[in-house]
Design a protein around this motif. Structure first.
Motif, short mmCIF file in Angstrom:
data_model
loop_
_atom_site.label_atom_id
_atom_site.label_comp_id
_atom_site.label_asym_id
_atom_site.label_seq_id
_atom_site.Cartn_x
_atom_site.Cartn_y
_atom_site.Cartn_z
N SER A 102 0.72 -1.17 -0.01
CA SER A 102 -0.08 -0.04 -0.07
C SER A 102 0.84 1.17 -0.06
O SER A 102 2.01 1.20 0.50
CB SER A 102 -0.95 -0.17 1.33
N ASN A 103 0.34 2.25 -0.64
CA ASN A 103 1.05 3.51 -0.74
C ASN A 103 0.37 4.74 -0.54
O ASN A 103 -0.74 4.56 -0.26
CB ASN A 103 1.77 3.76 -2.04
N THR A 104 0.94 6.02 -0.74
CA THR A 104 0.06 7.13 -0.29
C THR A 104 -1.03 7.34 -1.28
O THR A 104 -2.19 7.76 -0.83
CB THR A 104 0.81 8.40 -0.11
N GLU A 105 -0.81 7.03 -2.59
CA GLU A 105 -2.05 7.03 -3.65
C GLU A 105 -3.22 6.32 -3.13
O GLU A 105 -4.19 6.81 -3.34
CB GLU A 105 -1.35 6.64 -4.75
N HIS A 106 -2.82 4.58 -2.68
CA HIS A 106 -3.93 3.96 -2.25
C HIS A 106 -4.63 4.61 -1.24
O HIS A 106 -6.07 4.61 -1.15
CB HIS A 106 -3.39 2.76 -2.03
N LEU A 107 -4.13 5.23 -0.23
CA LEU A 107 -4.72 5.80 0.93
C LEU A 107 -5.50 6.71 0.78
O LEU A 107 -6.61 7.04 1.18
CB LEU A 107 -3.67 6.07 1.89
N ASN A 108 -4.87 7.75 -0.02
CA ASN A 108 -5.62 8.91 -0.51
C ASN A 108 -6.89 8.65 -1.42
O ASN A 108 -8.04 9.35 -1.05
CB ASN A 108 -4.87 9.74 -1.36
N ILE A 109 -6.96 7.51 -2.38
CA ILE A 109 -8.09 6.96 -3.04
C ILE A 109 -9.24 6.54 -1.91
O ILE A 109 -10.03 7.12 -2.34
CB ILE A 109 -7.66 6.02 -4.03
N LEU A 110 -8.86 5.90 -0.99
CA LEU A 110 -10.00 5.62 0.07
C LEU A 110 -10.48 6.76 0.84
O LEU A 110 -11.52 6.79 1.17
CB LEU A 110 -9.26 4.58 1.04
N PHE A 111 -9.61 7.52 1.17
CA PHE A 111 -9.94 8.67 2.18
C PHE A 111 -10.83 9.83 1.15
O PHE A 111 -11.76 10.44 1.70
CB PHE A 111 -8.77 9.47 2.42
N LYS A 112 -10.62 9.63 -0.25
CA LYS A 112 -11.84 10.29 -0.85
C LYS A 112 -13.23 9.82 -1.04
O LYS A 112 -14.01 10.46 -1.06
CB LYS A 112 -11.40 10.53 -2.18
N GLN A 113 -13.16 8.37 -0.40
CA GLN A 113 -14.58 7.86 -0.45
C GLN A 113 -15.04 7.98 1.08
O GLN A 113 -16.34 8.31 1.17
CB GLN A 113 -14.39 6.31 -0.67
N ASN A 114 -14.18 8.20 2.03
CA ASN A 114 -14.90 8.30 3.31
C ASN A 114 -13.55 8.56 4.18
O ASN A 114 -12.30 8.22 4.06
CB ASN A 114 -15.36 6.98 3.82
#
Length: 630
Positions: free
Chosen positions: A339-351
Motif C-alpha cells: 500500500s502507498n500514499t496514492e492508495h490511501l488517498n483514494i480511500l480517504f476520498k471515499q470516506n
C-alpha cells in the motif's frame, strides 16, 4: 477535458497561492496571513487575506474566497480548463489529453486473414452457428473445434470471393474488454478452475458479478483468438517474447480476475495458479498505458457501484470477493504491491474513516508499521485510520467462514484507532512503568508525530493522548470555582465557551481561524482570535506553556477571561483531548453558521450576498455530514 481530482490536487499542492496572488495584488505579511486590498471590490483599507498554509484566500469585505484556481477564474473571467492549462505548465504536471486524442490508446491491427468457410467436419455445437469473421465480437470461442491441436488448412475451403480487410487501428480498452469476455467463456471448459472457485465457496452470482474466468494452458491461446490484435496484446503485456524470440501468453492455466478502473473499464488481469506448486502463485498483467498498479485498488469500482460506506483494505482478490459475497461491499485490495500514499488517498476520498487489515504474524506487524509511516503525513484533521489485526492463521475469508459474519463485523468495529495502535506498539517495545521507558515512548512518538501534517490539531492531540496514557500529571490547574456548572448553561454564550477552549487548548485555534472572516470585531472572541493570528506561530510546543503564553498575550482582557474561565469550567469538560477537539470543531461550525446568517440579513452588495450564500451552503453540508457520522 475531464481532469481527475488527484491531478487537480497535485497542481494545487505545487502552486504557492501567495506568490500567485502576489503577482496581481500587493500583499503584506500580517501575522499568519498576507493581506492587501481586495481586487474584487473597491476598498481603501486592506480586508483581503491569503493563507499560505491552507492555500486559500478570503476577503472580509465582499466575502470572495477560494483557492488558486478560483482566483484566476474570477480575476480574469476565464474558464476552468484554460486556468488548469496555465497552472499545468507552471507546475510541470501534465494534464490528460483531450478525449479526441487517443493516440496512446491505439495500436495497429493486422490485416485479417482470409475468411474461412464452414469446416467440412463440424461439431454439433457448430452446426447452427453463423460464420464470424471478426473474432473481437464472438459469442462462442471460434477456435473451440481445434484448440490445443495443430491447425490443418486442408480441413477448410477458402470462401469464394473472400477479400482480406485492410489494416486499421484498435483501441486498448476495447481489446481488454474482448479478452475479458474470452476468459469468462473459457471458465465452463475447465473443471479444475470451476472446482477451485467452488472450493472457495463462490456462488454463480459472485462469479458473474466479478466476471471471473480462466486462461487456457495453451501457450498461444490469445494469438489464436485475436490474430489481428497481436500488437495490442504485446502493448498490454499479455503476450511476451522469450529469449529465443518465440511469443507466449503471460497467463496460462490460471483462474482470471479482471481488474477494473474507477469507471468500470477492464484495464488489466490478475491470474492465480491452480497448482500451488507453481510459482509465483499470483501474476498480474504489467503496467501499461491504461494500467497503473500503484494508482488502482481492486474492488473500488464494485464497492462504489454497491454504494459502500465503510472501507476496508485487505490483502488479496479472494478476500475482497468473499467479503462482498457476505454483504461487506467496501473491501479493496492492492494489486500485488504494498500500500502507498496514492492508495490511501483514494480511500480517504471515499470516506474520511478507513480501516486496514493486517495478518497477525510478524510479516503483518511489519506491514502495519510501514503503513503507519506512509499514512501519518496524510492524516489531516477529520481523517480517521483504524488497524484491524487479524487472528493468526486467518485471512478475512477464512475468519468469516469460521467465526461468521457477525463476529467479523464486531472485530472490525473493535479495531483500534491509530492512536491506540501506536501506543500498544510502543508499549510492547518499552517498559511504560518506568520513567526511562516512558521517556523512550515519548521520544519514539515525537519522531512519528513529526510525520504528521503541521496544520491541524492531530499532532497536538496525539501527544496529549500519550501523556494521559502514561500518567503525566499537569502541575498547573486553572483557578475555577468548585461550584461552577459542568454543563453548558443557557446564560453563557457560545462565544464564551469558544474563548475558554482557546485559552485552555491554544493549538485548537486551527478550528476557529476561519471564523475571523465573519465575526463582528467588537466581540471579545474576535479580538482573541486576532491575537492568536499574530502570535500562533510563536507558541511553545508544550500545551501548558502555550496557555501561559496566550494568557500573557491577551492580558488586556484579563478580567473578562478570568470571568469566562470560572463560569464555563471548560477544563473539567475537556480533560480528554478528543473531547476538546470535538467541542472546538462543533462550536467553530455553529458560530460560523450564526454569523454568516447575520451577515446575509444585510449584505453590502450583490457580490457579497452571493459569496455568503455559497459559504453557508457549503457549511450546511459540512455540518450535515458531521451529524451523520456522529
Amino acid at each position: 477535458m475531464a481532469i481527475p481530482q488527484h491531478t487537480i490536487d497535485q497542481i494545487l499542492d505545487r502552486t504557492d497561492i501567495v506568490d500567485l496572488i502576489g503577482q496581481r495584488v500587493k500583499l503584506k505579511k500580517t501575522g499568519r496571513t498576507y493581506s492587501g486590498c481586495c481586487p474584487f471590490h473597491q476598498e481603501k483599507s486592506p480586508s483581503f487575506h491569503v493563507y499560505r498554509d491552507k492555500q486559500y484566500y478570503h476577503c472580509f469585505g465582499c466575502q470572495a474566497n477560494g483557492n488558486a484556481i478560483r482566483f484566476l477564474m474570477d480575476i480574469d473571467s476565464r474558464n476552468f480548463v484554460d486556468v488548469m492549462k496555465d497552472l499545468s505548465s507552471q507546475t510541470g504536471i501534465e494534464l490528460p489529453k483531450d478525449n479526441h486524442d487517443n493516440k496512446r490508446l491505439a495500436y495497429k491491427r493486422e490485416s485479417a486473414k482470409p475468411v474461412v468457410a464452414t469446416p467440412k467436419v463440424e461439431t454439433k455445437a457448430q452446426e447452427n452457428a453463423p460464420v464470424q469473421a471478426d473474432t473481437n465480437n464472438f459469442e462462442t470461442d471460434p477456435f473451440e473445434a481445434f484448440q490445443y491441436q495443430e491447425f490443418d488448412p486442408s480441413q477448410f475451403d477458402l470462401a469464394e470471393n473472400a477479400e482480406p480487410s485492410f489494416s486499421q487501428e484498435g483501441n486498448l480498452y476495447d481489446l481488454l474488454e474482448n479478452v475479458a469476455q474470452f476468459y469468462e467463456r473459457q471458465l465452463p471448459n475447465s473443471k479444475s478452475a470451476q472446482k477451485y472457485f467452488k472450493h472457495r465457496g463462490l456462488s454463480q452470482e459472485t462469479l458473474q458479478f466479478w466476471r471471473l474466468g480462466y486462461a487456457p494452458e495453451d501457450w498461444q491461446h490469445l494469438e489464436k483468438a485475436f490474430p489481428q490484435d497481436i500488437e495490442g496484446l504485446k502493448l498490454l503485456g499479455l503476450i511476451r517474447s522469450s529469449d529465443s524470440g518465440r511469443d507466449f501468453d503471460l497467463l496460462r492455466d490460471r483462474v482470471i480476475f479482471p481488474i477494473r478502473d474507477a469507471k468500470g473499464r477492464v484495464v488489466g488481469f490478475g491470474g492465480r495458479a491452480l497448482n500451488d506448486e507453481i510459482k509465483p502463485k499470483y501474476i498480474n498483467s504489467p503496467d501499461s498505458e491504461v494500467f497503473h498498479k500503484n494508482q488502482l485498488l481492486y474492488g473500488l469500482y464494485e464497492g462504489r457501484k454497491q454504494r459502500a460506506q465503510d472501507w476496508l483494505m485487505v490483502e488479496g482478490y479472494m478476500d475482497v470477493i468473499a467479503l462482498q459475497q457476505y454483504g461487506i461491499h467496501g473491501a479493496v485490495a492492492t494489486l500485488g504491491t504494498a500500500s502507498n500514499t496514492e492508495h490511501l488517498n483514494i480511500l480517504f476520498k471515499q470516506n474520511s474513516r478507513i480501516t486496514i487489515a493486517f495478518d497477525g504474524d510478524a510479516a503483518g506487524q511489519k506491514a502495519a508499521k510501514r503503513t503507519l509511516e506512509i499514512a501519518l503525513p496524510l492524516l489531516n484533521d477529520g481523517r480517521e485510520l483504524k488497524f484491524f489485526v487479524l487472528p493468526k492463521e486467518h485471512d478475512p475469508d477464512s475468519l468469516i467462514r469460521r467465526e461468521g459474519i457477525e463476529t467479523f463485523k464486531k472485530l472490525w468495529d473493535q479495531a483500534p484507532l491509530l492512536s491506540d495502535f501506536v501506543f500498544a506498539l510502543l508499549s510492547q517495545q518499552f517498559d511504560v512503568t518506568s520513567p526511562e521507558g516512558k521517556s523512550q515512548v515519548m521520544a519514539e512518538l515525537n519522531q512519528l508525530t513529526e510525520l504528521l501534517p503541521k496544520q491541524g490539531s492531530y499532532r497536538y492531540l496525539l501527544r496529549q493522548f500519550f501523556r494521559e496514557k502514561l500518567g503525566f500529571n499537569k502541575k498547573w490547574q486553572a483557578q475555577v470555582s468548585l461550584d461552577a456548572s459542568l454543563s453548558f448553561n443557557i446564560r453563557t454564550k457560545d462565544e464564551d465557551f469558544a474563548v475558554a477552549i482557546l485559552m485552555n487548548h491554544p493549538f485548537l485555534y486551527i478550528h476557529f481561524e476561519n471564523l475571523r472572516a465573519v465575526i463582528p470585531q467588537e466581540e471579545l472572541l474576535a479580538q482573541v482570535l486576532n491575537t492568536f493570528d499574530k502570535v500562533f506561530d510563536e507558541l511553545p510546543d508544550d500545551q501548558e506553556l502555550a496557555t501561559y503564553y496566550m494568557l500573557g498575550a491577551c492580558s488586556r482582557f484579563h478580567q473578562e477571561l478570568s470571568d469566562i474561565m470560572q463560569r464555563t469550567n471548560i477544563q473539567a469538560l475537556t480533560q480528554a483531548p478528543e473531547m476538546a477537539d470535538k467541542l472546538a470543531s462543533e462550536y467553530a461550525l455553529a458560530l460560523q453558521e450564526k454569523y454568516l446568517k447575520q451577515k446575509l440579513k444585510a449584505p453590502l452588495s450583490l457580490i457579497e450576498s452571493r459569496n455568503l450564500r455559497q459559504q453557508l451552503n457549503e457549511l450546511t453540508k459540512k455540518i450535515g455530514l458531521r451529524l451523520l457520522h456522529s
